[in-house]
Design a protein around this motif. Structure first.
Motif, short mmCIF file in Angstrom:
data_model
loop_
_atom_site.label_atom_id
_atom_site.label_comp_id
_atom_site.label_asym_id
_atom_site.label_seq_id
_atom_site.Cartn_x
_atom_site.Cartn_y
_atom_site.Cartn_z
N UNK A 20 6.14 17.33 -5.48
CA UNK A 20 5.11 18.45 -6.48
C UNK A 20 5.15 18.62 -7.86
N UNK A 21 6.49 18.58 -7.94
CA UNK A 21 6.79 18.99 -9.37
C UNK A 21 5.82 17.58 -10.39
N UNK A 22 6.20 18.07 -11.53
CA UNK A 22 5.95 16.93 -12.32
C UNK A 22 7.73 16.03 -13.23
N UNK A 23 7.47 15.35 -13.27
CA UNK A 23 8.47 14.73 -13.52
C UNK A 23 8.65 14.99 -15.80
N UNK A 24 10.08 15.12 -16.35
CA UNK A 24 9.28 14.74 -17.58
C UNK A 24 10.98 14.41 -18.39
N UNK A 25 9.84 13.38 -19.41
CA UNK A 25 11.15 12.89 -20.31
C UNK A 25 10.74 12.54 -21.07
N UNK A 26 11.67 11.84 -22.20
CA UNK A 26 10.69 10.89 -23.36
C UNK A 26 10.58 9.31 -22.19
#
Length: 222
Positions: A20-26
């Protein structure tokens, strides 16, 4: 020359199935069937089959993330899902497959359309390739739950492995099995049979429950 994705080396957000929550990163690398993200502390290997959306993060201002060396030696060949799994064999890793649960342990075998993951909690887990949401390899000096090799010896699977997920499930007919890590009590019981992609389980009360084969993510024996 390999096409360079415009979001490569940028700070991005991913929406993936079941999360349900986006994954964030480079965004570190992008192949035909898998991408690599670094979230500031870990590398995440995300099969593209579950990628719903990839976008520039709202907070991106060429956000600096200190990215260490990749856990697998970079190859000249493009990255691929199967190659990542082969390289991850024997390396302590975390898998996210379903619900809110991650499982920790070691990938031991890679077959045609499934792999086997050995966990201190679940022991040998058969995982369908099409249901892995992401894999996180840990540093070589990290062990599951800080267990010593004596406390958590890497054991070969007690199950004779077949080439395909379908054949593997058929080998387990008559066995007491747990599907999808036991997230639902109706997915725990004796595997009675498989007919035209329908799996029949006999649950605790002895009632038959039918599940479609394509929605079975993992299988393990208690």
């Amino acid at each position: 020359m390999k096409h360079r994705h415009p979001l490569l080396d940028r700070y991005v957000e991913l929406d993936i199935s079941g999360k349900s929550v986006p994954i964030r990163g480079k965004l570190i690398d992008l192949g035909q069937d898998i991408l690599v993200l670094h979230n500031g502390t870990q590398f995440l290997y995300v099969p593209l089959i579950h990628l719903q959306q990839l976008r520039l993060a709202k907070s991106d201002s060429q956000q600096e993330i200190d990215v260490p060396e990749l856990p697998f030696e970079p190859q000249n060949d493009p990255i691929s899902y199967r190659k990542v799994l082969m390289n991850a064999k024997g390396m302590f890793s975390e898998l996210y497959i379903t619900g809110n649960q991650s499982i920790h342990g070691y990938l031991t075998s890679v077959m045609n359309d499934f792999f086997v993951f050995y966990s201190p909690v679940y022991h040998s887990v058969i995982v369908s390739l099409q249901h892995l949401k992401y894999l996180i390899p840990y540093n070589p000096n990290v062990t599951p739950y800080t267990l010593t090799p004596e406390q958590f010896p890497l054991k070969p699977s007690p199950i004779t492995l077949a080439r395909t997920f379908d054949q593997q499930l058929r080998k387990l007919i008559g066995e007491f099995v747990i599907l999808d890590l036991g997230e639902n009590p109706n997915k725990i019981g004796v595997l009675k049979g498989i007919d035209q992609n329908m799996i029949e389980l006999s649950t605790a009360g002895g009632n038959p429950v039918y599940l479609h084969f394509d929605h079975v993510k993992t299988v393990h024996l208690p």
